[in-house]
Scaffold this motif. Structure first.
Motif, mmCIF file in Angstrom:
data_model
loop_
_atom_site.group_PDB
_atom_site.id
_atom_site.type_symbol
_atom_site.label_atom_id
_atom_site.label_comp_id
_atom_site.label_asym_id
_atom_site.label_seq_id
_atom_site.Cartn_x
_atom_site.Cartn_y
_atom_site.Cartn_z
ATOM 1 N N ALA A 4 0.860 -1.184 0.000
ATOM 2 C CA ALA A 4 0.000 0.000 0.000
ATOM 3 C C ALA A 4 0.894 1.230 0.000
ATOM 4 O O ALA A 4 1.939 1.249 0.657
ATOM 5 N N VAL A 5 0.491 2.241 -0.735
ATOM 6 C CA VAL A 5 1.245 3.499 -0.833
ATOM 7 C C VAL A 5 0.461 4.547 -0.051
ATOM 8 O O VAL A 5 -0.718 4.784 -0.321
ATOM 9 N N TRP A 6 1.139 5.151 0.922
ATOM 10 C CA TRP A 6 0.505 6.124 1.814
ATOM 11 C C TRP A 6 1.122 7.498 1.663
ATOM 12 O O TRP A 6 2.340 7.643 1.606
ATOM 13 N N LYS A 7 0.300 8.505 1.640
ATOM 14 C CA LYS A 7 0.721 9.910 1.676
ATOM 15 C C LYS A 7 0.571 10.362 3.124
ATOM 16 O O LYS A 7 -0.437 10.043 3.773
ATOM 17 N N ASN A 8 1.548 11.051 3.661
ATOM 18 C CA ASN A 8 1.521 11.550 5.052
ATOM 19 C C ASN A 8 1.363 10.414 6.059
ATOM 20 O O ASN A 8 0.572 10.510 6.985
ATOM 21 N N TRP A 9 2.128 9.350 5.869
ATOM 22 C CA TRP A 9 2.025 8.136 6.683
ATOM 23 C C TRP A 9 2.017 8.410 8.182
ATOM 24 O O TRP A 9 1.251 7.816 8.917
ATOM 25 N N ASP A 10 2.859 9.318 8.647
ATOM 26 C CA ASP A 10 3.012 9.548 10.083
ATOM 27 C C ASP A 10 2.201 10.736 10.594
ATOM 28 O O ASP A 10 2.474 11.264 11.665
ATOM 29 N N ALA A 11 1.186 11.139 9.865
ATOM 30 C CA ALA A 11 0.367 12.292 10.267
ATOM 31 C C ALA A 11 -1.095 11.872 10.404
ATOM 32 O O ALA A 11 -1.520 10.872 9.833
ATOM 33 N N LYS A 15 -3.252 9.008 4.281
ATOM 34 C CA LYS A 15 -4.231 8.533 3.301
ATOM 35 C C LYS A 15 -3.575 7.497 2.392
ATOM 36 O O LYS A 15 -2.490 7.739 1.859
ATOM 37 N N CYS A 16 -4.237 6.354 2.220
ATOM 38 C CA CYS A 16 -3.758 5.346 1.282
ATOM 39 C C CYS A 16 -4.118 5.825 -0.119
ATOM 40 O O CYS A 16 -5.289 6.044 -0.426
ATOM 41 N N VAL A 17 -3.113 6.018 -0.959
ATOM 42 C CA VAL A 17 -3.342 6.577 -2.298
ATOM 43 C C VAL A 17 -3.220 5.548 -3.412
ATOM 44 O O VAL A 17 -3.592 5.821 -4.549
ATOM 45 N N ALA A 18 -2.691 4.361 -3.084
ATOM 46 C CA ALA A 18 -2.559 3.329 -4.118
ATOM 47 C C ALA A 18 -2.245 1.984 -3.486
ATOM 48 O O ALA A 18 -1.730 1.910 -2.372
ATOM 49 N N SER A 19 -2.559 0.944 -4.224
ATOM 50 C CA SER A 19 -2.148 -0.415 -3.887
ATOM 51 C C SER A 19 -1.411 -0.952 -5.103
ATOM 52 O O SER A 19 -1.865 -0.769 -6.231
ATOM 53 N N LEU A 20 -0.280 -1.586 -4.868
ATOM 54 C CA LEU A 20 0.522 -2.143 -5.956
ATOM 55 C C LEU A 20 0.646 -3.645 -5.763
ATOM 56 O O LEU A 20 0.752 -4.125 -4.630
ATOM 57 N N ALA A 36 13.826 13.424 -1.869
ATOM 58 C CA ALA A 36 13.507 12.379 -0.896
ATOM 59 C C ALA A 36 12.186 11.739 -1.299
ATOM 60 O O ALA A 36 11.439 12.272 -2.125
ATOM 61 N N ARG A 37 11.877 10.651 -0.699
ATOM 62 C CA ARG A 37 10.643 9.942 -1.056
ATOM 63 C C ARG A 37 9.422 10.843 -0.940
ATOM 64 O O ARG A 37 9.402 11.786 -0.161
ATOM 65 N N THR A 38 8.421 10.539 -1.721
ATOM 66 C CA THR A 38 7.205 11.347 -1.756
ATOM 67 C C THR A 38 6.036 10.648 -1.087
ATOM 68 O O THR A 38 4.976 11.234 -0.936
ATOM 69 N N ALA A 39 6.231 9.385 -0.698
ATOM 70 C CA ALA A 39 5.176 8.608 -0.042
ATOM 71 C C ALA A 39 5.839 7.485 0.751
ATOM 72 O O ALA A 39 7.039 7.235 0.608
ATOM 73 N N SER A 40 5.046 6.814 1.565
ATOM 74 C CA SER A 40 5.530 5.649 2.304
ATOM 75 C C SER A 40 4.884 4.405 1.718
ATOM 76 O O SER A 40 3.711 4.427 1.351
ATOM 77 N N VAL A 41 5.634 3.322 1.649
ATOM 78 C CA VAL A 41 5.127 2.068 1.106
ATOM 79 C C VAL A 41 5.157 1.027 2.214
ATOM 80 O O VAL A 41 6.175 0.844 2.878
ATOM 81 N N VAL A 42 4.017 0.367 2.415
ATOM 82 C CA VAL A 42 3.869 -0.615 3.485
ATOM 83 C C VAL A 42 3.498 -1.961 2.862
ATOM 84 O O VAL A 42 2.550 -2.043 2.070
ATOM 85 N N ALA A 43 4.231 -3.001 3.229
ATOM 86 C CA ALA A 43 3.939 -4.342 2.709
ATOM 87 C C ALA A 43 2.621 -4.847 3.280
ATOM 88 O O ALA A 43 2.362 -4.737 4.478
ATOM 89 N N LEU A 44 1.783 -5.396 2.409
ATOM 90 C CA LEU A 44 0.523 -5.998 2.818
ATOM 91 C C LEU A 44 0.652 -7.509 2.943
ATOM 92 O O LEU A 44 -0.179 -8.158 3.579
ATOM 93 N N GLU A 45 1.693 -8.058 2.308
ATOM 94 C CA GLU A 45 1.977 -9.483 2.375
ATOM 95 C C GLU A 45 3.450 -9.679 2.057
ATOM 96 O O GLU A 45 4.094 -8.760 1.531
ATOM 97 N N PRO A 46 4.002 -10.841 2.363
ATOM 98 C CA PRO A 46 5.419 -11.073 2.074
ATOM 99 C C PRO A 46 5.728 -10.901 0.585
ATOM 100 O O PRO A 46 4.896 -11.209 -0.273
ATOM 101 N N GLY A 47 6.912 -10.394 0.308
ATOM 102 C CA GLY A 47 7.329 -10.198 -1.077
ATOM 103 C C GLY A 47 8.807 -9.895 -1.139
ATOM 104 O O GLY A 47 9.488 -9.865 -0.123
ATOM 105 N N ARG A 48 9.288 -9.664 -2.343
ATOM 106 C CA ARG A 48 10.689 -9.300 -2.562
ATOM 107 C C ARG A 48 10.742 -7.916 -3.180
ATOM 108 O O ARG A 48 9.903 -7.579 -4.006
#
Length: 86
Positions: A4-11, A15-20, A36-48
Motif C-alpha cells: 500500500a502506498v501512503w501519503k503523510n504516513w506519520d500524520a 491517506k492510502c493513495v494506491a495499492s501495488l 527524498a521519497r514522496t510517499a511511504s510504502v507498506v507491505a501488505l503481504e510477504p514479497g521481494r
C-alpha cells in the motif's frame, strides 16, 4: 507481494493513495526528481523488493530509452495523483 502506498504516513491526515501488486514498482519519482521519497510504502503481504541506486537506474533508462520514457510518464501521472508539483 502487494504493498500500500501512503501519503503523510506519520500524520493524522494519512491517506492510502494506491495499492501495488507483484511486478509493479515504486520510488521512481525520487529517482527522476532527485528528491527524498514522496510517499511511504507498506507491505501488505510477504514479497521481494529490488533496490536500485540512482546510477544504475540512470544507466538502465539511458540504455532502454523507450522504457525510460514510459517510466517517466508513469512518474508524472503518479505525481499528479499525489498532488506533487514539478
Amino acid at each position: 507481494g502487494s504493498v500500500a502506498v501512503w501519503k503523510n504516513w506519520d500524520a493524522p491526515s494519512a491517506k492510502c493513495v494506491a495499492s501495488l501488486s507483484a511486478g509493479e514498482y515504486f520510488g521512481e519519482i525520487a529517482l527522476f526528481e532527485d528528491v527524498a521519497r514522496t510517499a511511504s510504502v507498506v507491505a501488505l503481504e510477504p514479497g521481494r523488493v529490488l533496490v536500485m541506486s540512482k546510477a544504475v537506474f540512470v544507466s538502465i533508462i539511458q540504455t532502454h530509452v523507450i522504457s525510460g520514457l514510459w517510466i517517466e510518464e508513469s512518474a508524472n501521472k503518479r505525481k499528479k495523483e499525489l498532488g506533487i508539483k514539478s
